[in-house]
Design an enzyme around this catalytic site. Structure first.
Site, PDB file in Angstrom:
ATOM      1  N   ASP A 122      80.961  43.655   5.173  1.00  0.00           N
ATOM      2  CA  ASP A 122      80.249  43.018   6.309  1.00  0.00           C
ATOM      3  C   ASP A 122      78.454  44.044   7.242  1.00  0.00           C
ATOM      4  OD1 ASP A 122      79.546  40.499   7.835  1.00  0.00           O
ATOM      5  OD2 ASP A 122      80.767  41.002   9.894  1.00  0.00           O
ATOM      6  N   TYR A 124      74.949  43.752   9.664  1.00  0.00           N
ATOM      7  CA  TYR A 124      75.132  43.659  11.387  1.00  0.00           C
ATOM      8  C   TYR A 124      73.615  43.775  11.420  1.00  0.00           C
ATOM      9  CZ  TYR A 124      75.984  45.468  16.295  1.00  0.00           C
ATOM     10  OH  TYR A 124      76.210  45.428  17.383  1.00  0.00           O
ATOM     11  N   HIS A 129      71.332  39.759  17.710  1.00  0.00           N
ATOM     12  CA  HIS A 129      72.178  40.035  17.793  1.00  0.00           C
ATOM     13  C   HIS A 129      73.611  40.623  18.295  1.00  0.00           C
ATOM     14  CE1 HIS A 129      76.902  39.429  16.739  1.00  0.00           C
ATOM     15  NE2 HIS A 129      76.657  40.473  16.561  1.00  0.00           N
ATOM     16  N   ARG A 138      78.606  47.237  25.731  1.00  0.00           N
ATOM     17  CA  ARG A 138      78.981  48.701  25.887  1.00  0.00           C
ATOM     18  C   ARG A 138      77.432  48.893  27.258  1.00  0.00           C
ATOM     19  NH1 ARG A 138      78.858  48.719  20.651  1.00  0.00           N
ATOM     20  NH2 ARG A 138      76.607  48.510  19.892  1.00  0.00           N
ATOM     21  N   GLU A 195      81.580  33.706  13.610  1.00  0.00           N
ATOM     22  CA  GLU A 195      80.015  34.481  13.756  1.00  0.00           C
ATOM     23  C   GLU A 195      79.080  33.905  12.448  1.00  0.00           C
ATOM     24  OE1 GLU A 195      80.559  38.433  13.014  1.00  0.00           O
ATOM     25  OE2 GLU A 195      80.263  38.794  15.067  1.00  0.00           O
ATOM     26  N   GLU A 197      76.743  34.095   9.583  1.00  0.00           N
ATOM     27  CA  GLU A 197      76.828  34.443   8.591  1.00  0.00           C
ATOM     28  C   GLU A 197      75.830  33.865   6.889  1.00  0.00           C
ATOM     29  OE1 GLU A 197      78.045  38.580   7.885  1.00  0.00           O
ATOM     30  OE2 GLU A 197      79.102  38.197  10.027  1.00  0.00           O
ATOM     31  N   ASP A 229      82.529  34.064   9.863  1.00  0.00           N
ATOM     32  CA  ASP A 229      83.048  35.561   9.966  1.00  0.00           C
ATOM     33  C   ASP A 229      83.942  35.456  10.963  1.00  0.00           C
ATOM     34  OD1 ASP A 229      84.011  37.918   8.998  1.00  0.00           O
ATOM     35  OD2 ASP A 229      83.245  39.113  10.450  1.00  0.00           O
ATOM     36  N   ARG A 233      87.207  38.216  19.678  1.00  0.00           N
ATOM     37  CA  ARG A 233      86.820  39.469  20.443  1.00  0.00           C
ATOM     38  C   ARG A 233      87.341  40.055  21.701  1.00  0.00           C
ATOM     39  NH1 ARG A 233      82.310  39.031  17.334  1.00  0.00           N
ATOM     40  NH2 ARG A 233      81.531  37.150  17.288  1.00  0.00           N
ATOM     41  N   GLN A 236      88.856  42.557  19.198  1.00  0.00           N
ATOM     42  CA  GLN A 236      88.136  43.938  18.851  1.00  0.00           C
ATOM     43  C   GLN A 236      87.540  44.492  19.954  1.00  0.00           C
ATOM     44  OE1 GLN A 236      84.199  41.228  17.407  1.00  0.00           O
ATOM     45  NE2 GLN A 236      82.262  43.089  17.177  1.00  0.00           N
ATOM     46  N   TYR A 240      88.384  48.367  18.679  1.00  0.00           N
ATOM     47  CA  TYR A 240      87.323  48.530  17.649  1.00  0.00           C
ATOM     48  C   TYR A 240      86.106  50.401  17.671  1.00  0.00           C
ATOM     49  CZ  TYR A 240      82.501  48.951  20.763  1.00  0.00           C
ATOM     50  OH  TYR A 240      82.045  49.306  21.816  1.00  0.00           O
ATOM     51  N   LYS A 249      89.135  40.852  12.671  1.00  0.00           N
ATOM     52  CA  LYS A 249      87.999  40.418  11.751  1.00  0.00           C
ATOM     53  C   LYS A 249      89.492  39.794  10.412  1.00  0.00           C
ATOM     54  CE  LYS A 249      84.263  41.185  13.576  1.00  0.00           C
ATOM     55  NZ  LYS A 249      82.704  40.652  13.576  1.00  0.00           N
ATOM     56  N   THR A 253      87.520  35.295   6.420  1.00  0.00           N
ATOM     57  CA  THR A 253      86.847  34.618   6.238  1.00  0.00           C
ATOM     58  C   THR A 253      86.486  33.177   5.871  1.00  0.00           C
ATOM     59  OG1 THR A 253      86.349  37.031   6.949  1.00  0.00           O
ATOM     60  CG2 THR A 253      84.574  35.515   5.987  1.00  0.00           C
ATOM     61  N   THR A 346      75.740  38.481  11.312  1.00  0.00           N
ATOM     62  CA  THR A 346      75.570  37.548  12.634  1.00  0.00           C
ATOM     63  C   THR A 346      73.829  37.162  12.840  1.00  0.00           C
ATOM     64  OG1 THR A 346      77.724  37.600  13.360  1.00  0.00           O
ATOM     65  CG2 THR A 346      75.549  35.741  14.644  1.00  0.00           C
ATOM     66  N   GLU A 360      77.903  35.048  22.191  1.00  0.00           N
ATOM     67  CA  GLU A 360      76.482  35.200  22.825  1.00  0.00           C
ATOM     68  C   GLU A 360      76.169  33.183  23.462  1.00  0.00           C
ATOM     69  OE1 GLU A 360      75.580  36.639  18.082  1.00  0.00           O
ATOM     70  OE2 GLU A 360      73.549  37.472  19.695  1.00  0.00           O
TER      71      GLU A 360
END
Lengths: 419, 419
Positions: A122, A124, A129, A138, A195, A197, A229, A233, A236, A240, A249, A253, A346, A360
């Site tokens: 997967d 990114y 996103h 973060r 997600e 995708e 996907d 959250r 994760q 992560y 995850k 999927t 995503t 989001e």
């Protein structure tokens, strides 16, 4: 490009995903029969094993009675092109060869996972996103990782959890720890998400130790699917760092049952956005790397009469192409296999209604979205059905993927007692 | 426990890895023959397909003529136990049934990858390793991630890069950016490393959506291999945030040719270290979860007469057991498959000479180690051969894995020109 007219009338209407221009591949069965390969025209499914049996189509070896597309993919690009040409001739308006024995109503077909997923990776690749999630996970100053404009960032996912559209998904149990909690607790995810995708499928293998250019990588891609996907959250966010997403995850999927070939998408190529920093030469690509594919997400609560479209976006909202991702994947010598599935990452556009995840769309749950029923959603609730759709739009026709849908069921208690 | 005496004399010496107590499984061929299953006793390889052909051993279905152990693993724990008992009877000292037709010198056997790796997951279960690497990558204050004492942290690796011991490994090209460099450059990794690990192999599948307890997970493990997760520290350092290691680990993972069964290791069980924080109940384990297995790493420069042992450690230096890792892997509903390979994570002891990677042994290159030849090493140089060895030590005998060895060859220029 214009509509290629077909002898199958329903394939000539402007609203079908499946005109003669498309000819996607999938695996189907009907009551009491074994899974085998198919294509689709309008509202008719086309049994490729029947057409192959007496030579009306020919991939150079018998491949379509198998319950997965891998044997066909292994025949290589010349066979893919030959079969596409044979099918376009066989199903053109006015074509003489009988085909009725190969046609059934699409409505009676049960669709299966179209190919055996060798490995699942997967990426990114949507900058919006990455900025959105980075801001929420973060903080705004550290939103975009310093490597993001240089590397098509990816991670290995879990192939055993890839399922075909229509498969129910269980809400996972796992470790969750909110920012204000002292220690983690165990139980059902509280922040279930999608997600949006697309997935690129590798159809030609590369040996270990042999890197490829982006232009070579382009030629290895058999086709594309819609890909959801599903993501937890809260699981994760706690797990992560530092080694990436894992259990957040790993519970499912979903992919669309139809693989739309690279050939069918060819007229819809568009370039990647302007580079904000120069890329290293191994990521150079000659062709425009993306496609103009309109995408949308529908959410239908249990018992609701209809779904609400919660996002509309486009595949062209990516910064890196699938071929760039594949070349980066192989650059250190990693061997690629037939059936490798590469998630695009995503796909979020610039406006809020074009984001590719509920995280989001509801801005981490702070701005719940309102559905047509009047209900609100920050994350997915049990019984909700989420559906991805996508199509490249031509003049008076569309090349579509069908739906990629799945419903979230309540978490099951584990064998250790109540969750 | 004491030595089980065998009719194969060389299996009764105290220095062989392969007494009758062991009976590991692998895949071998000899000049002009197809790969098939074997076990090993002292310096003799035992052709299991020959023994199976006339019923001297019986797994309930023909499985040993296959070129991978997966069909045998799929027979399940009762078949594994039955075959082990049959082999122990057949090869006991004084046993009457003829077996000479199944024996060849080990020296003429070519060993192959013992099983088809379904998916490869790598964990991070040694606290000393996590502290060492965390200190070097993120500073001493952020060394141990906040989740580490709660979660057996793992990430999905790349199954297509798993190779059998003896396979040469090409130094990878990739993106590298030193802390003082403005932008990344592309070229051969400058910080090539090993990771001394053991791998647990799943022999019984679990369906998607069905979590398992740690005690159930224990019963799904077929056996263990030595595992060297070759790592490029410069590629890894630049790419790994936020989604984890990718190209830094994708160019090769070597495993020993022999799978030592859980049954053979049973007498060597030892508990995990005391918990520093309470674990959530889904990670509870009844049995002592680790094994007392002495491990070492040898480094032999090209042209050197002998290797230098650069690390000595023990499998018991882990905080989480393989069964805990497997239960965590499945807890959110991820289906596990026969042939899934779970790397333990780098195994570092408390003292410097017991660290499981050169990154730690040379403290990020600041304190190069000196070899017996007088040369020094911070990281691996082209032509260096790295060898892992491991054995559980009984009274007058050892249950060993043989060697897991590989040599680093120079990077090859990519198709885009000189690297």
């Amino acid at each position: 490009m214009t509509l290629l007219k077909s002898r199958v009338e329903s394939a000539n209407t402007p609203d079908t995903d499946f005109p003669l221009n498309n000819l996607p591949f999938g695996i189907f069965s009907t009551e009491g029969t074994a899974p085998r390969a198919a294509t689709v025209l309008g509202d008719r499914i086309v049994d490729l094993a029947v057409l192959e049996a007496d030579g009306r189509i020919d991939a150079g070896a018998p491949v379509f009675a198998a319950g997965e597309l891998n044997p066909f993919m292994e025949r290589g690009p010349a066979a893919w092109a030959a079969v596409r040409a044979q099918l376009q001739a066989l199903f053109a308006e006015g074509a003489p060869t009988p085909v009725d024995d190969a046609l059934s109503p699409l409505a009676i077909a049960r669709m299966h996972l179209p190919f055996r997923v060798a490995e699942y990776t997967d990426f990114y690749a949507s900058k919006r996103h990455a900025m959105n999630v980075g801001t929420m996970f973060r903080g705004a100053e550290n939103a975009l990782p310093p490597n993001w404009l240089h590397i098509p960032i990816g991670y290995n996912g879990r192939a055993s959890s890839v399922v075909v559209s229509g498969t129910d998904i269980l809400r996972p149990n796992g470790q969750r720890k909110g920012p204000d909690e002292e220690v983690p607790s165990f139980g059902p995810s509280r922040r279930m998400d999608i997600e949006l995708e697309m997935g690129a499928i590798v159809g030609v293998p590369t040996p270990m130790g042999k890197p490829i250019t982006v232009d070579e990588a382009e030629e290895l891609i058999f086709g594309y699917v819609l890909l959801n996907d599903w993501s937890s959250r809260d699981i994760q966010a706690w797990e992560y760092a530092p080694l990436g997403p894992f259990q957040g995850k790993a519970f499912g999927t979903s992919i669309s049952p139809w693989v739309v070939t690279r050939a069918a998408l060819e007229p819809f190529r568009v370039p990647v956005p302007p580079r904000e920093k120069p890329l290293l030469p191994y990521l150079d690509q000659t062709l425009p790397g993306l496609y103009d594919i309109a995408l949308e997400v529908g959410l239908q609560p249990e018992g609701a009469a209809a779904e609400t479209i919660v996002s509309r976006t486009n595949y062209r909202n990516l910064y890196y192409s699938a071929a760039q991702q594949l070349a980066h994947h192989a650059v250190g010598g990693c061997g690629m296999r037939v059936g490798d599935l590469l998630g695009s990452g995503t796909i979020s556009g610039e406006e809020k209604g074009s984001f590719g995840s509920l995280l989001e769309l509801s801005w981490g749950g702070k701005e719940p979205i309102t559905l047509d029923t009047g209900e609100t959603r920050s994350f997915i609730e049990d019984g909700d059905r989420l559906t991805l759709r996508g199509a490249a739009l031509g003049e008076g026709f569309r090349v579509g993927f069908g739906a990629c849908t799945g419903r979230i069921l309540p978490a099951v208690p584990g064998p250790w007692g109540d969750a």
